[in-house]
Design a protein around this motif. Structure first.
Motif, PDB file in Angstrom:
ATOM      1  N   PRO A  16      87.310  24.507  34.936  1.00 35.70           N
ATOM      2  CA  PRO A  16      85.977  23.894  34.850  1.00 35.70           C
ATOM      3  C   PRO A  16      85.281  24.241  33.536  1.00 35.70           C
ATOM      4  N   CYS A  17      84.599  23.253  32.984  1.00 36.64           N
ATOM      5  CA  CYS A  17      83.829  23.440  31.750  1.00 36.64           C
ATOM      6  C   CYS A  17      82.452  22.842  31.994  1.00 36.64           C
ATOM      7  N   GLY A  18      81.442  23.662  32.022  1.00 37.88           N
ATOM      8  CA  GLY A  18      80.093  23.200  32.321  1.00 37.88           C
ATOM      9  C   GLY A  18      79.320  22.682  31.131  1.00 37.88           C
ATOM     10  N   THR A  19      79.891  22.816  29.939  1.00 33.28           N
ATOM     11  CA  THR A  19      79.217  22.344  28.737  1.00 33.28           C
ATOM     12  C   THR A  19      80.232  21.678  27.812  1.00 33.28           C
ATOM     13  N   VAL A  20      79.723  20.866  26.894  1.00 32.34           N
ATOM     14  CA  VAL A  20      80.585  20.234  25.896  1.00 32.34           C
ATOM     15  C   VAL A  20      81.215  21.303  25.007  1.00 32.34           C
ATOM     16  N   ASN A  21      80.444  22.303  24.634  1.00 29.33           N
ATOM     17  CA  ASN A  21      80.986  23.373  23.786  1.00 29.33           C
ATOM     18  C   ASN A  21      82.159  24.071  24.444  1.00 29.33           C
ATOM     19  N   HIS A  22      82.017  24.405  25.717  1.00 25.75           N
ATOM     20  CA  HIS A  22      83.112  25.066  26.428  1.00 25.75           C
ATOM     21  C   HIS A  22      84.311  24.132  26.550  1.00 25.75           C
ATOM     22  N   PHE A  23      84.063  22.866  26.839  1.00 23.38           N
ATOM     23  CA  PHE A  23      85.129  21.876  26.926  1.00 23.38           C
ATOM     24  C   PHE A  23      85.923  21.819  25.616  1.00 23.38           C
ATOM     25  N   MET A  34      95.233  15.738  32.904  1.00 25.10           N
ATOM     26  CA  MET A  34      94.157  14.780  33.137  1.00 25.10           C
ATOM     27  C   MET A  34      92.819  15.440  32.823  1.00 25.10           C
ATOM     28  N   PHE A  35      91.883  14.616  32.334  1.00 24.63           N
ATOM     29  CA  PHE A  35      90.512  15.078  32.126  1.00 24.63           C
ATOM     30  C   PHE A  35      89.615  14.424  33.169  1.00 24.63           C
ATOM     31  N   ILE A  36      88.715  15.191  33.753  1.00 20.44           N
ATOM     32  CA  ILE A  36      87.664  14.655  34.616  1.00 20.44           C
ATOM     33  C   ILE A  36      86.346  15.011  33.940  1.00 20.44           C
ATOM     34  N   LEU A  37      85.627  13.977  33.500  1.00 21.73           N
ATOM     35  CA  LEU A  37      84.413  14.190  32.716  1.00 21.73           C
ATOM     36  C   LEU A  37      83.190  13.677  33.461  1.00 21.73           C
ATOM     37  N   ASP A  38      82.112  14.413  33.361  1.00 15.41           N
ATOM     38  CA  ASP A  38      80.815  13.953  33.866  1.00 15.41           C
ATOM     39  C   ASP A  38      80.078  13.321  32.691  1.00 15.41           C
ATOM     40  N   ILE A  39      79.337  12.273  32.957  1.00 20.66           N
ATOM     41  CA  ILE A  39      78.612  11.610  31.878  1.00 20.66           C
ATOM     42  C   ILE A  39      77.548  12.529  31.291  1.00 20.66           C
ATOM     43  N   LEU A  40      76.790  13.208  32.144  1.00 27.58           N
ATOM     44  CA  LEU A  40      75.704  14.061  31.647  1.00 27.58           C
ATOM     45  C   LEU A  40      76.067  15.532  31.750  1.00 27.58           C
ATOM     46  N   LEU A  41      76.000  16.201  30.619  1.00 27.64           N
ATOM     47  CA  LEU A  41      76.226  17.631  30.554  1.00 27.64           C
ATOM     48  C   LEU A  41      75.009  18.270  29.888  1.00 27.64           C
ATOM     49  N   PRO A  42      74.794  19.554  30.100  1.00 23.81           N
ATOM     50  CA  PRO A  42      73.596  20.190  29.554  1.00 23.81           C
ATOM     51  C   PRO A  42      73.460  20.067  28.033  1.00 23.81           C
ATOM     52  N   ASN A  49      82.618  12.751  24.644  1.00 18.84           N
ATOM     53  CA  ASN A  49      83.854  13.532  24.745  1.00 18.84           C
ATOM     54  C   ASN A  49      85.055  12.606  24.875  1.00 18.84           C
ATOM     55  N   CYS A  50      84.926  11.594  25.724  1.00 25.74           N
ATOM     56  CA  CYS A  50      86.014  10.651  25.943  1.00 25.74           C
ATOM     57  C   CYS A  50      86.367   9.932  24.641  1.00 25.74           C
ATOM     58  N   ARG A  51      85.373   9.499  23.916  1.00 25.17           N
ATOM     59  CA  ARG A  51      85.623   8.825  22.629  1.00 25.17           C
ATOM     60  C   ARG A  51      86.363   9.750  21.662  1.00 25.17           C
ATOM     61  N   GLN A  52      85.988  11.011  21.641  1.00 30.07           N
ATOM     62  CA  GLN A  52      86.670  11.976  20.779  1.00 30.07           C
ATOM     63  C   GLN A  52      88.109  12.182  21.226  1.00 30.07           C
ATOM     64  N   LEU A  53      88.321  12.245  22.545  1.00 27.63           N
ATOM     65  CA  LEU A  53      89.679  12.418  23.066  1.00 27.63           C
ATOM     66  C   LEU A  53      90.569  11.245  22.676  1.00 27.63           C
ATOM     67  N   ARG A  54      90.035  10.039  22.704  1.00 22.70           N
ATOM     68  CA  ARG A  54      90.812   8.840  22.370  1.00 22.70           C
ATOM     69  C   ARG A  54      91.152   8.777  20.881  1.00 22.70           C
ATOM     70  N   LYS A  55      90.327   9.378  20.049  1.00 18.57           N
ATOM     71  CA  LYS A  55      90.579   9.384  18.606  1.00 18.57           C
ATOM     72  C   LYS A  55      91.583  10.450  18.200  1.00 18.57           C
ATOM     73  N   ASN A  56      91.752  11.462  19.039  1.00 16.11           N
ATOM     74  CA  ASN A  56      92.638  12.579  18.748  1.00 16.11           C
ATOM     75  C   ASN A  56      94.070  12.223  19.145  1.00 16.11           C
ATOM     76  N   GLU A  57      94.990  12.342  18.223  1.00 16.71           N
ATOM     77  CA  GLU A  57      96.391  11.994  18.470  1.00 16.71           C
ATOM     78  C   GLU A  57      96.995  12.764  19.650  1.00 16.71           C
ATOM     79  N   GLN A  58      96.633  14.037  19.804  1.00 18.10           N
ATOM     80  CA  GLN A  58      97.193  14.870  20.872  1.00 18.10           C
ATOM     81  C   GLN A  58      96.658  14.510  22.250  1.00 18.10           C
ATOM     82  N   THR A  59      95.420  14.024  22.332  1.00 17.47           N
ATOM     83  CA  THR A  59      94.794  13.768  23.635  1.00 17.47           C
ATOM     84  C   THR A  59      94.636  12.285  23.951  1.00 17.47           C
TER      85      THR A  59
END
Length: 81
Positions: A16-23, A34-42, A49-59
């Protein structure tokens, strides 16, 4: 484990990652199935995050499930579109 208990109890390794920084910190050290993402994080937004994951070759190929506690469809669509 307070987050992901159902998945954890089913034998999945849940981080579990409660923040974008921790993620971002965790993703830099391990690649999940698999990633499970919440739209709103603190400190940010799961859609960003999803957009960044799609741009990253590894993810880019890792499945993503995005969820929201918003009841109003237009609130979610406003963030997605």
């Amino acid at each position: 484990m307070p987050y992901g208990c159902i998945l954890y109890n089913a034998g999945y390794d849940v981080v579990p990652c409660g923040t974008v920084n921790h993620f971002n910190e965790v993703v830099g050290h391990r690649l999940p199935d698999m990633f499970i993402l919440d739209i709103l994080l603190p400190d940010g937004n799961g859609l960003d995050n999803c957009r960044q994951l799609r741009k990253n070759e590894q993810t880019a190929g890792v499945p993503v499930l995005i969820m929201s506690a918003h009841q109003a469809k237009q609130d979610v669509e406003a963030k997605v579109c």
